[in-house]
Scaffold this motif. Sequence first.
Motif, PDB file in Angstrom:
ATOM      1  N   TYR A   1       0.530   5.816  -1.197  1.00 24.63           N
ATOM      2  CA  TYR A   1      -0.613   5.193  -1.873  1.00 24.63           C
ATOM      3  C   TYR A   1      -1.928   5.555  -1.177  1.00 24.63           C
ATOM      4  O   TYR A   1      -2.871   6.016  -1.818  1.00 24.63           O
ATOM      5  CB  TYR A   1      -0.434   3.677  -1.915  1.00 24.63           C
ATOM      6  N   TYR A   2      -1.983   5.363   0.134  1.00 21.52           N
ATOM      7  CA  TYR A   2      -3.227   5.627   0.866  1.00 21.52           C
ATOM      8  C   TYR A   2      -3.523   7.125   0.962  1.00 21.52           C
ATOM      9  O   TYR A   2      -4.684   7.520   0.983  1.00 21.52           O
ATOM     10  CB  TYR A   2      -3.202   4.973   2.241  1.00 21.52           C
ATOM     11  N   ARG A   3      -2.483   7.950   1.009  1.00 17.34           N
ATOM     12  CA  ARG A   3      -2.697   9.398   1.006  1.00 17.34           C
ATOM     13  C   ARG A   3      -3.340   9.830  -0.307  1.00 17.34           C
ATOM     14  O   ARG A   3      -4.319  10.573  -0.319  1.00 17.34           O
ATOM     15  CB  ARG A   3      -1.364  10.136   1.210  1.00 17.34           C
TER      16      ARG A   3
ATOM     17  N   ILE B   1       0.863  18.209   2.084  1.00 20.95           N
ATOM     18  CA  ILE B   1       0.644  19.323   3.011  1.00 20.95           C
ATOM     19  C   ILE B   1      -0.575  19.049   3.891  1.00 20.95           C
ATOM     20  O   ILE B   1      -0.518  19.226   5.111  1.00 20.95           O
ATOM     21  CB  ILE B   1       0.481  20.659   2.254  1.00 20.95           C
ATOM     22  N   GLN B   2      -1.652  18.600   3.290  1.00 21.96           N
ATOM     23  CA  GLN B   2      -2.876  18.324   4.061  1.00 21.96           C
ATOM     24  C   GLN B   2      -2.640  17.214   5.082  1.00 21.96           C
ATOM     25  O   GLN B   2      -3.050  17.340   6.247  1.00 21.96           O
ATOM     26  CB  GLN B   2      -4.014  17.938   3.122  1.00 21.96           C
ATOM     27  N   LEU B   3      -1.988  16.125   4.665  1.00 19.34           N
ATOM     28  CA  LEU B   3      -1.740  15.021   5.592  1.00 19.34           C
ATOM     29  C   LEU B   3      -0.794  15.462   6.707  1.00 19.34           C
ATOM     30  O   LEU B   3      -1.018  15.132   7.871  1.00 19.34           O
ATOM     31  CB  LEU B   3      -1.177  13.800   4.855  1.00 19.34           C
TER      32      LEU B   3
ATOM     33  N   ALA C   1      -2.227   6.634  10.093  1.00 14.90           N
ATOM     34  CA  ALA C   1      -3.276   5.631   9.844  1.00 14.90           C
ATOM     35  C   ALA C   1      -4.644   6.155  10.270  1.00 14.90           C
ATOM     36  O   ALA C   1      -5.638   5.962   9.562  1.00 14.90           O
ATOM     37  CB  ALA C   1      -2.949   4.331  10.575  1.00 14.90           C
ATOM     38  N   ASN C   2      -4.702   6.831  11.401  1.00 14.88           N
ATOM     39  CA  ASN C   2      -5.977   7.367  11.881  1.00 14.88           C
ATOM     40  C   ASN C   2      -6.528   8.421  10.932  1.00 14.88           C
ATOM     41  O   ASN C   2      -7.725   8.425  10.623  1.00 14.88           O
ATOM     42  CB  ASN C   2      -5.827   7.944  13.287  1.00 14.88           C
ATOM     43  N   VAL C   3      -5.677   9.320  10.467  1.00 12.75           N
ATOM     44  CA  VAL C   3      -6.124  10.354   9.533  1.00 12.75           C
ATOM     45  C   VAL C   3      -6.600   9.719   8.226  1.00 12.75           C
ATOM     46  O   VAL C   3      -7.612  10.122   7.662  1.00 12.75           O
ATOM     47  CB  VAL C   3      -5.006  11.389   9.268  1.00 12.75           C
ATOM     48  N   LEU C   4      -5.873   8.709   7.757  1.00 14.43           N
ATOM     49  CA  LEU C   4      -6.236   8.045   6.506  1.00 14.43           C
ATOM     50  C   LEU C   4      -7.362   7.022   6.684  1.00 14.43           C
ATOM     51  O   LEU C   4      -7.838   6.448   5.704  1.00 14.43           O
ATOM     52  CB  LEU C   4      -5.004   7.374   5.892  1.00 14.43           C
TER      53      LEU C   4
END
Length: 84
Positions: free
Chosen positions: A19-21, A29-31, A63-66
Amino acid sequence: MHFNNDNDLYRVIGKNIKYYREKAELTQIQLAEQTKISISYLSKIEAAGCNKSLSISVLNHIANVLEIDITKFFEETLNYDKKN
């Protein structure tokens, strides 16, 4: 929050990561690249019915990336139809 078993826990976490991605408009792939995990691992984490355990460290990286609080991954009451 309370989970009756590990499968329920992993299902909620996976659904929330997806959901958050998607809300962040990132592909798997990006995440995966930004969190330095494999695309197959991320795919397994997000898959419905997956019982793949994951570390707090991996959750923290995601979580940090998102740019969200890690506790968001454990919420069971998200409205997945809204992308706000």
